[in-house]
Design an enzyme around this catalytic site. Structure first.
Site, short mmCIF file in Angstrom:
data_model
loop_
_atom_site.label_atom_id
_atom_site.label_comp_id
_atom_site.label_asym_id
_atom_site.label_seq_id
_atom_site.Cartn_x
_atom_site.Cartn_y
_atom_site.Cartn_z
CB CYS A 281 49.66 100.20 51.04
SG CYS A 281 48.39 101.05 50.07
CG HIS B 58 52.04 98.68 46.87
ND1 HIS B 58 51.60 97.65 47.66
CD2 HIS B 58 51.01 99.55 46.76
CE1 HIS B 58 50.34 97.87 48.00
NE2 HIS B 58 49.97 99.02 47.48
CD GLU C 205 54.31 95.27 47.42
OE1 GLU C 205 53.08 95.31 47.52
OE2 GLU C 205 55.07 96.05 48.05
N GLY D 134 54.23 63.26 37.05
CA GLY D 134 55.00 63.66 35.89
C GLY D 134 55.34 65.14 35.90
CB SER E 75 54.72 64.82 42.13
OG SER E 75 54.87 64.58 40.74
CB SER E 76 59.47 65.37 39.45
OG SER E 76 58.52 64.88 38.54
#
Length: 509
Positions: free
Chosen positions: A79, A167, A169, A222, A226-227
Site C-alpha cells: 500500500c 493488503h 494480511e 495469576g 506472568s505464569s
C-alpha cells in the site's frame, strides 16, 4: 541464529496484523518504526514495508532509504510502501478520483511471476487507499491489475522488490496468505521452523546461558503472561526462581487463594503476600485513573521490594512483558501518547538495582498461550481472560473503597460464572464488570431504592489492540442481570457496554 523478516512500520493500523500473518507461517518477524531501523545482521532474510495513514505527497510523509537495501534484501512494499517506491523512483502517485476501499478482484496477473504463484486471475483482494499509482518508472513492471487500478502490483525489474496496492494480511484478501508465503519462502528463502516447540527449546537454552546460577525474582499476577514466563524460567533455573504473588485486595473473588493453589501444584516456588490494607490506604480518596494506577504501582513496588530483599543475592527481575507492550512503547512518531500507564516496559525503579529478564517480549498474546500449551500449563490459567494490572481499582470508576471492591467482586463472580455455565467464557476474549459512579432509582418490593449501577463488558479480540463488543445472548444477559440485582446488596441496575475499540478502550479507565 534465528532468521527473521523485518517489518518497517509507517503507522498503518494493519502493521501488527502483517506480523501475525508472517508468524502464522512459522516465520519469525520483528516490527520496527521506519525512523528507528536497527542494524541488520545475517539473520535478516527480507523486508516488508507497511501501509500508512500518510500520503506520499505530504511533506512529512515517512521516508525509506530504498537504495541502501534494494540489492541485498527482498522487499515487499504494501500500500503506502508501494506508492512510496513508485513516487520516489520515477513514477507518479495522485489522489484517486474514486477512492478505492474494500473488495476488488485482480483481473490480470502476469503469468509465472513468483509473487503470484498459485494465485489465479479473479482473486479477491482488499484495497484501502485514497492515492493511486498513475505511472511507474521504466524499470518497474506491472504484474497485477484490477478493473479500476492498473498498477495493483509491480516488480522492479532485475530485483527482488515487489509493490502491491492491496493488503494481503487481511482475511478479505482471499489469497493473501499464499502471496505472503510466496514472498517469504520462495523469494526470501525463509525456513518455516519458528514454532512453539522451537521457541521453548531456544528460550530455555538462552535463559540458562544468560542467568547461570543467578537468582531471579518474579511477580506473579495469576494471568497468562506472568505464569508462562515463570514456567519458562523455572525450566531454565529451577529453585533459583523466586515468585511473589501479592494480594492487593483488587483481585476477583477468591482469586488469591485459588491461583496460589494452582501455582503450588505446578511446582513453582511461590510466596503469597497479603498486602490488601496497604493498597486500600494508598488508594483512599483517589479518583483520577492515572493517580490510582501510580499509587498501585508504587505500593506494589514497595511490597515487592520488601519481599525481594528477604531473598539473598537476587540479581534479576523477571517480567511477563509481551510484544504489544514493546511495540506500544515506541511508535513511528516517537514515544506513544500515554493512554494508560500499565505496560511493564520501562517501569523498573532505579533503587531496585536489578537486571531485567523478559522471556516473552517477542510474543503476541495468542503465541504466549500456544507456548503455555507446549509447556503443559493447566488450561485454567492459559484460558483465563486478560485482567488489568491495577485490578478492580480501574473497574471502579472514581474512588476505591473496600466496600465497593466487595460489591464488585460479587457482581463480577456472578457474571463470569454465568459465562462459563453458558459455554461462552472461552468464546469471549475479555469480560469484566465495571462499577459506575452513578446511582439510580429502583424499586425492590414496595420500597424505592437509590443504589449503584454496574456495567458488563465483553469483547472479542486477538491481542487487545482492537476489539469488538460481544453479542451475548439476551437470555444470558437477562439471567446475569437478575442474579446480580437479586443477590448483590447495593446494586439495582445492570447495563451492557456495546462499544468497540477503537474508539473506546476495553477498560473504562
Amino acid at each position: 541464529m534465528q532468521e527473521k523478516i523485518i517489518i518497517l512500520d509507517f503507522g498503518s493500523q494493519f502493521t501488527q496484523l502483517i506480523a501475525r500473518r508472517v508468524r502464522e507461517l512459522n516465520i519469525y518477524c520483528e516490527i520496527h518504526p521506519f525512523n528507528h531501523i536497527p542494524e541488520f545482521d545475517d539473520s535478516v532474510k527480507g523486508i516488508i514495508l507497511s501501509g500508512s495513514p500518510y500520503s506520499v505527497r505530504q511533506e512529512e510523509a515517512p521516508q525509506f532509504d530504498y537504495a541502501r537495501y534494494k540489492a541485498q534484501y527482498p522487499i515487499l512494499a504494501v500500500c503506502y510502501g508501494a506508492q512510496y517506491l513508485a513516487h520516489n523512483y520515477g513514477g507518479e502517485v495522485q489522489a484517486s478520483s474514486t477512492r478505492e476501499y474494500g473488495r476488488a478482484n485482480l483481473h490480470y496477473i502476469k503469468p509465472g511471476n513468483p509473487l503470484f504463484k498459485g494465485i489465479g486471475a479473479g482473486s479477491q483482494v482488499w484495497m484501502s487507499h485514497g492515492d493511486t499509482i498513475i505511472t511507474i518508472a521504466d524499470d518497474f513492471e506491472i504484474i497485477a491489475s484490477t478493473d479500476s487500478v492498473r498498477v495493483a502490483a509491480y516488480q522492479v525489474s532485475g530485483s527482488r522488490t515487489y509493490g502491491i496496492q492491496f493488503h494481503p494480511e487481511v482475511t478479505h484478501s482471499l489469497d493473501g496468505k499464499q502471496l505472503l508465503q510466496n514472498f517469504l519462502v520462495d523469494i526470501c528463502g525463509c525456513v518455516q521452523d519458528w514454532t512453539p516447540d522451537s521457541f521453548v527449546e531456544t528460550t530455555i537454552a538462552q535463559l540458562k546461558a544468560q542467568l547461570g546460577d543467578d537468582k531471579v525474582v518474579l511477580g506473579l499476577s495469576g494471568g497468562v503472561d506472568s505464569s508462562v514466563a515463570a514456567v519458562l524460567l523455572h525450566h531454565a533455573i529451577g529453585k533459583n526462581l523466586h515468585c511473589i504473588f501479592v494480594d492487593n485486595g483488587l483481585l476477583r473473588k477468591d482469586e488469591f487463594q485459588s491461583v496460589l493453589d494452582s501455582y503450588q501444584h505446578m511446582g513453582l516456588n511461590v510466596k503469597g503476600v497479603d498486602a490488601k490494607q496497604r493498597f486500600y490506604d494508598a488508594l483512599a480518596e483517589l479518583s483520577d485513573p492515572e493517580k490510582k494506577r501510580k499509587a498501585i504501582g508504587r505500593v506494589f513496588i514497595e511490597v515487592f521490594d520488601d519481599e525481594a530483599h528477604a531473598i539473598s543475592d537476587v540479581k534479576w527481575l523477571g517480567q511477563g512483558t509481551i510484544y504489544p507492550d514493546v511495540i506500544e512503547s515506541v511508535s513511528v512518531k516517537g514515544p506513544s501518547a500515554t493512554i494508560k500507564s500499565h505496560h511493564n516496559v520501562g517501569g523498573l525503579p532505579d533503587f531496585m538495582k536489578l537486571k531485567v529478564v523478559e522471556p516473552l517480549k517477542t510474543l503476541f498474546k495468542d503465541e504466549v498461550r500456544r507456548v503455555g500449551r507446549t509447556l503443559k500449563i493447566d488450561n485454567n490459567i492459559l484460558g483465563r481472560h486478560p485482567f488489568p494490572g491495577p485490578g478492580l481499582a480501574i473497574r471502579i470508576l472514581g474512588d476505591v473503597t473496600p466496600e465497593k471492591v466487595a460489591i464488585l467482586q460479587e457482581a463480577d463472580a456472578i457474571y463470569i460464572n454465568n459465562l462459563k455455565a453458558a459455554g461462552l467464557y472461552d468464546k469471549v476474549w475479555q469480560a469484566g464488570t465495571i462499577f459506575l459512579p452513578v446511582q439510580s432509582v429502583g424499586v425492590m418490593g414496595d420500597e424505592r431504592t437509590y443504589e449503584n449501577v454496574v456495567c458488563l463488558r465483553a469483547v472479542e479480540s486477538l491481542d487487545g489492540m482492537t476489539a469488538d463488543w460481544c453479542h451475548l445472548p439476551y437470555d444470558v444477559l437477562a439471567k446475569i442481570s437478575n442474579e446480580i440485582i437479586n443477590n448483590v446488596k447495593g446494586i439495582n441496575r445492570v447495563v451492557y457496554d456495546i462499544s468497540s475499540k477503537p474508539p473506546a478502550t476495553i477498560e473504562w479507565e
